[in-house]
Design an enzyme around this catalytic site. Structure first.
Site, PDB file in Angstrom:
ATOM      1  N   LYS A  38       0.843  -1.206   0.000  1.00 15.12           N
ATOM      2  CA  LYS A  38       0.000   0.000   0.000  1.00 15.12           C
ATOM      3  C   LYS A  38       0.874   1.251   0.000  1.00 15.12           C
ATOM      4  O   LYS A  38       2.090   1.168   0.260  1.00 15.12           O
ATOM      5  CB  LYS A  38      -0.925  -0.031   1.220  1.00 15.12           C
ATOM      6  CG  LYS A  38      -0.193   0.001   2.556  1.00 15.12           C
ATOM      7  CD  LYS A  38      -1.116  -0.466   3.675  1.00 15.12           C
ATOM      8  CE  LYS A  38      -0.404  -0.346   5.010  1.00 15.12           C
ATOM      9  NZ  LYS A  38      -1.107  -1.079   6.076  1.00 15.12           N
ATOM     10  N   ARG A 136     -10.595  -0.441  14.540  1.00 11.13           N
ATOM     11  CA  ARG A 136     -10.526   0.292  13.277  1.00 11.13           C
ATOM     12  C   ARG A 136     -11.574  -0.296  12.348  1.00 11.13           C
ATOM     13  O   ARG A 136     -12.560   0.353  12.060  1.00 11.13           O
ATOM     14  CB  ARG A 136      -9.109   0.196  12.690  1.00 11.13           C
ATOM     15  CG  ARG A 136      -8.927   0.968  11.405  1.00 11.13           C
ATOM     16  CD  ARG A 136      -7.468   1.069  10.990  1.00 11.13           C
ATOM     17  NE  ARG A 136      -6.863  -0.200  10.595  1.00 11.13           N
ATOM     18  CZ  ARG A 136      -5.633  -0.319  10.099  1.00 11.13           C
ATOM     19  NH1 ARG A 136      -4.870   0.761   9.957  1.00 11.13           N
ATOM     20  NH2 ARG A 136      -5.138  -1.485   9.769  1.00 11.13           N
ATOM     21  N   HIS A 165      -5.789  -7.668  13.071  1.00 10.37           N
ATOM     22  CA  HIS A 165      -4.634  -6.762  12.984  1.00 10.37           C
ATOM     23  C   HIS A 165      -4.329  -6.235  14.381  1.00 10.37           C
ATOM     24  O   HIS A 165      -5.231  -5.862  15.117  1.00 10.37           O
ATOM     25  CB  HIS A 165      -4.978  -5.606  12.031  1.00 10.37           C
ATOM     26  CG  HIS A 165      -3.815  -4.733  11.666  1.00 10.37           C
ATOM     27  ND1 HIS A 165      -2.646  -5.225  11.120  1.00 10.37           N
ATOM     28  CD2 HIS A 165      -3.633  -3.396  11.759  1.00 10.37           C
ATOM     29  CE1 HIS A 165      -1.813  -4.221  10.885  1.00 10.37           C
ATOM     30  NE2 HIS A 165      -2.377  -3.106  11.268  1.00 10.37           N
ATOM     31  N   ARG A 221       1.811 -10.813   7.183  1.00  8.37           N
ATOM     32  CA  ARG A 221       1.619  -9.659   6.277  1.00  8.37           C
ATOM     33  C   ARG A 221       2.694  -8.635   6.614  1.00  8.37           C
ATOM     34  O   ARG A 221       2.580  -7.895   7.586  1.00  8.37           O
ATOM     35  CB  ARG A 221       0.242  -9.022   6.490  1.00  8.37           C
ATOM     36  CG  ARG A 221      -0.943  -9.973   6.384  1.00  8.37           C
ATOM     37  CD  ARG A 221      -2.272  -9.219   6.479  1.00  8.37           C
ATOM     38  NE  ARG A 221      -2.401  -8.428   7.688  1.00  8.37           N
ATOM     39  CZ  ARG A 221      -2.966  -8.837   8.819  1.00  8.37           C
ATOM     40  NH1 ARG A 221      -3.471 -10.047   8.913  1.00  8.37           N
ATOM     41  NH2 ARG A 221      -3.023  -8.030   9.860  1.00  8.37           N
ATOM     42  N   TYR A 265      12.635  31.544   3.942  1.00  8.24           N
ATOM     43  CA  TYR A 265      11.437  32.244   4.436  1.00  8.24           C
ATOM     44  C   TYR A 265      11.549  32.493   5.935  1.00  8.24           C
ATOM     45  O   TYR A 265      11.873  31.576   6.703  1.00  8.24           O
ATOM     46  CB  TYR A 265      10.184  31.416   4.164  1.00  8.24           C
ATOM     47  CG  TYR A 265       9.798  31.322   2.705  1.00  8.24           C
ATOM     48  CD1 TYR A 265       9.510  32.459   1.971  1.00  8.24           C
ATOM     49  CD2 TYR A 265       9.704  30.089   2.080  1.00  8.24           C
ATOM     50  CE1 TYR A 265       9.140  32.367   0.626  1.00  8.24           C
ATOM     51  CE2 TYR A 265       9.336  29.977   0.748  1.00  8.24           C
ATOM     52  CZ  TYR A 265       9.056  31.126   0.033  1.00  8.24           C
ATOM     53  OH  TYR A 265       8.689  31.012  -1.292  1.00  8.24           O
ATOM     54  N   CYS A 312      11.545  24.800   1.954  1.00  7.01           N
ATOM     55  CA  CYS A 312      10.547  25.357   1.030  1.00  7.01           C
ATOM     56  C   CYS A 312       9.791  24.203   0.370  1.00  7.01           C
ATOM     57  O   CYS A 312      10.102  23.040   0.574  1.00  7.01           O
ATOM     58  CB  CYS A 312      11.225  26.175  -0.058  1.00  7.01           C
ATOM     59  SG  CYS A 312      12.376  27.411   0.551  1.00  7.01           S
ATOM     60  N   MET A 313       8.822  24.537  -0.470  1.00  4.79           N
ATOM     61  CA  MET A 313       8.071  23.480  -1.140  1.00  4.79           C
ATOM     62  C   MET A 313       8.984  22.644  -2.048  1.00  4.79           C
ATOM     63  O   MET A 313       8.850  21.418  -2.111  1.00  4.79           O
ATOM     64  CB  MET A 313       6.922  24.069  -1.974  1.00  4.79           C
ATOM     65  CG  MET A 313       5.986  22.997  -2.510  1.00  4.79           C
ATOM     66  SD  MET A 313       4.675  23.619  -3.576  1.00  4.79           S
ATOM     67  CE  MET A 313       3.683  24.560  -2.447  1.00  4.79           C
ATOM     68  N   ASP A 314       9.902  23.306  -2.728  1.00  6.14           N
ATOM     69  CA  ASP A 314      10.705  22.612  -3.741  1.00  6.14           C
ATOM     70  C   ASP A 314      12.211  22.684  -3.518  1.00  6.14           C
ATOM     71  O   ASP A 314      12.968  22.148  -4.315  1.00  6.14           O
ATOM     72  CB  ASP A 314      10.390  23.199  -5.124  1.00  6.14           C
ATOM     73  CG  ASP A 314       8.906  23.350  -5.321  1.00  6.14           C
ATOM     74  OD1 ASP A 314       8.214  22.324  -5.231  1.00  6.14           O
ATOM     75  OD2 ASP A 314       8.432  24.480  -5.518  1.00  6.14           O
TER      76      ASP A 314
HETATM   77  C1  LIG Z   1      -0.353  -1.939   6.709  1.00 10.69           C
HETATM   78  C2  LIG Z   1      -0.828  -3.247   7.163  1.00 10.69           C
HETATM   79  C3  LIG Z   1       0.067  -4.293   7.413  1.00 10.69           C
HETATM   80  C4  LIG Z   1       1.570  -4.105   7.353  1.00 10.69           C
HETATM   81  O1  LIG Z   1       2.004  -3.401   8.500  1.00 10.69           O
HETATM   82  P1  LIG Z   1       3.571  -3.190   8.763  1.00 10.69           P
HETATM   83  O2  LIG Z   1       3.636  -2.649  10.150  1.00 10.69           O
HETATM   84  O3  LIG Z   1       4.032  -2.192   7.761  1.00 10.69           O
HETATM   85  O4  LIG Z   1       4.211  -4.504   8.596  1.00 10.69           O
HETATM   86  C5  LIG Z   1      -0.441  -5.533   7.743  1.00 10.69           C
HETATM   87  N1  LIG Z   1      -1.784  -5.720   7.837  1.00 10.69           N
HETATM   88  C6  LIG Z   1      -2.680  -4.735   7.625  1.00 10.69           C
HETATM   89  C7  LIG Z   1      -4.125  -5.026   7.762  1.00 10.69           C
HETATM   90  C8  LIG Z   1      -2.228  -3.474   7.294  1.00 10.69           C
HETATM   91  O5  LIG Z   1      -3.118  -2.493   7.083  1.00 10.69           O
END
Ligand SMILES: *Cc1c(COP(=O)(O)O)cnc(C)c1O
Length: 372
Positions: A38, A136, A165, A221, A265, A312-314
């Site tokens: 992601k 969540r 999770h 994961r 700035y 700055c931005m850039d």
């Molecule tokens: C982002 C995410 C992970 C990975 O988490 P890390 O801490 O980056 O390993 C695993 N499971 C779910 C549901 C997530 O949203």
């Protein structure tokens, strides 16, 4: 590389390969490995990371959004891809066409998924998310079995997995994480007790993969770890990881300023002696945290130098001692290694009051990525 701009993110794919192989050594041979991609692969570029991850032995991919999933399919990734939260119902047809695995947390979504899959004469694979304490997304552990008994009456669906999770797996020996684990195990027992096969059971993120082997179940994961970054201080020393991202820029202007002159700035920096100011084309639109203005270091010629003035931005400015004789075109490192010095993303994150995850994502927004 094309020299359109003198700032870039260097991504070391061999580091990602090494990190995944290192994680796999922590697992039983038949435990599946989901590489989490992601946020555009935590800023590293999801597509290139995906192909590297497959070569290193990853089995599946996790993403956050429908578009992230579709982009991986368009790039030619045929391995299973799971969206880690429930997507909008309106995306179901696209998801079925591209064979993307959904996470399900509501009966309404499951009904729609079943209906659309039936129309298309397909079987929709899904994973049920159980909320064991993070609050969540997900259904309560005590509702899981009845949810799945209902679900079993719907056509054209296949329960492929059940997962949860952790909220606190990055703290060693944490009571809440243990409690979540127990609630999850109990929910799985109830599901099995109802005569339902939960399929792939999974819970562990990077932190739990390292610190809680009892949470590996059928699949882990792993996100942050595959990029060579640690989820917290508590995992340092438990696994050896190789950071894949380096942030580099060449100075496009170096000029002396006199004692008392200001920079940037607000003129928040004032020279207390004659000093050379190098200007780099890196700014907060590239992910440099503006809140760390005047607090960051960079490397040039293997030495630490101070970033000065507001980011700055850039662009950002760096004070370099006159005797170094730095010229335009010289390479600076904001994150990574140069000579025998190294600046970890964690150091920068600490100065910005955030975590490496956020900065890595931000560096993925605009900077050109160069894969090595
Ligand atoms: C982002 C995410 C992970 C990975 O988490 P890390 O801490 O980056 O390993 C695993 N499971 C779910 C549901 C997530 O949203």
């Amino acid at each position: 590389m094309t020299d359109h701009r003198w700032a870039w993110a260097e991504i070391d794919l061999s580091a990602i390969d090494y990190n995944i192989r290192t994680f796999k050594q922590l697992l039983k041979p038949d435990t599946l490995f989901m590489a989490v991609l992601k946020g555009n692969g935590y800023g590293h570029g999801a597509e290139r990371v995906a192909f590297t991850a497959l070569m290193a032995g990853a089995n599946r991919f996790g993403v956050a959004t429908v578009d992230e999933a579709l982009a991986l399919r368009a790039a030619g990734i045929t391995a299973p891809i799971q969206i880690l939260s429930e997507p909008p119902v309106t995306a179901i047809t696209d998801l079925l066409d591209a064979d993307i695995t959904c996470t399900v947390t509501t009966p309404e979504f499951l009904n729609s998924l079943s209906g659309e899959a039936m129309l298309r004469q397909k079987t929709a694979r899904y994973h049920l998310k159980i909320n064991t304490g993070m609050n969540r997304i997900g259904i309560r552990p005590s509702d899981a079995a009845s949810f799945l008994i209902e679900a079993a009456t719907l056509p054209a669906l296949q329960l492929e997995g059940v997962f949860t999770h952790f909220a606190t797996a990055d703290q060693i020996n944490d009571w809440d994480a243990q409690n979540q684990l127990e609630l999850f195990e109990h929910a799985i027992e109830l599901i099995r007790g109802a005569g339902i096969d939960p399929g792939i059971v999974h819970a562990a993120n990077t932190a739990a993969t390292i610190l809680m082997p009892e949470s590996h179940f059928d699949m882990v994961r792993v996100g942050i770890g595959i990029y060579g970054l640690h989820p917290s201080h508590d995992t340092y020393g438990k696994i050896n990881l190789d950071p894949a991202m380096t942030i580099k820029a060449k100075a496009f202007l170096v000029k002396p300023i006199a004692l008392g002159e200001g920079v940037g700035y607000g003129l928040t920096y004032q020279a207390f002696e004659r000093v050379d100011i190098a200007t780099l084309s890196l700014g907060y639109a590239d992910g440099v945290p503006r809140c760390a203005s005047n607090a960051m270091s960079l490397l040039v010629r293997g030495k630490r130098v101070d970033q000065v003035g507001r980011v700055c931005m850039d662009q950002l400015m760096v004070a370099v001692p006159e005797d170094l004789g730095i010229r335009a075109g010289e390479e600076f490192v904001l994150v990574g290694e140069q000579g025998s010095e190294r600046i970890f993303l964690d150091e920068l994150a600490e100065k910005a009051g955030t975590i490496n995850y956020e900065l890595a994502c931000d560096f993925g927004l605009r900077l050109e990525r160069v894969y090595i």
